[in-house]
Design a protein around this motif. Structure first.
Motif: not given
Length: 87
Positions: A34-37, A72-81
């Motif tokens: 997720l972080r890489e994407l 936590r990884a999902i919450v930290d992203l700015r891209v919608p999941i």
């Protein structure tokens, strides 16, 4: 999912990042992917959306999705999941 997207929205550009979705360590592998994407680079531009998808499974098979590190990884992203699950 890919079949429907290709039929209904053939203009979409779809990037697939295969990762393990069950078993020990799957949550960490998903979080890293997720972080890489979510980080644009020379291989892909900024993404509009990330879909996490898998087929069905037992509670034990799906347990890695309950791991705090993944949440936590999902919450930290700015891209919608979007999370997709097929029963």
């Amino acid at each position: 999912m890919l079949n429907v997207l290709r039929r209904r929205a053939p203009w979409l550009q779809i990037l697939i990042s295969p990762v393990r979705v069950q078993g020990t360590g799957a949550a960490a592998e998903i979080a890293v992917a997720l972080r890489e994407l979510a980080t644009p680079n020379e291989a892909w531009p900024p993404l509009d959306l990330i879909v996490i998808a898998r087929g069905g499974g037992s509670m034990e098979d799906l347990w890695e999705f309950n791991e705090e590190m993944l949440a936590r990884a999902i919450v930290d992203l700015r891209v919608p999941i979007v999370s997709a699950y097929r029963t």
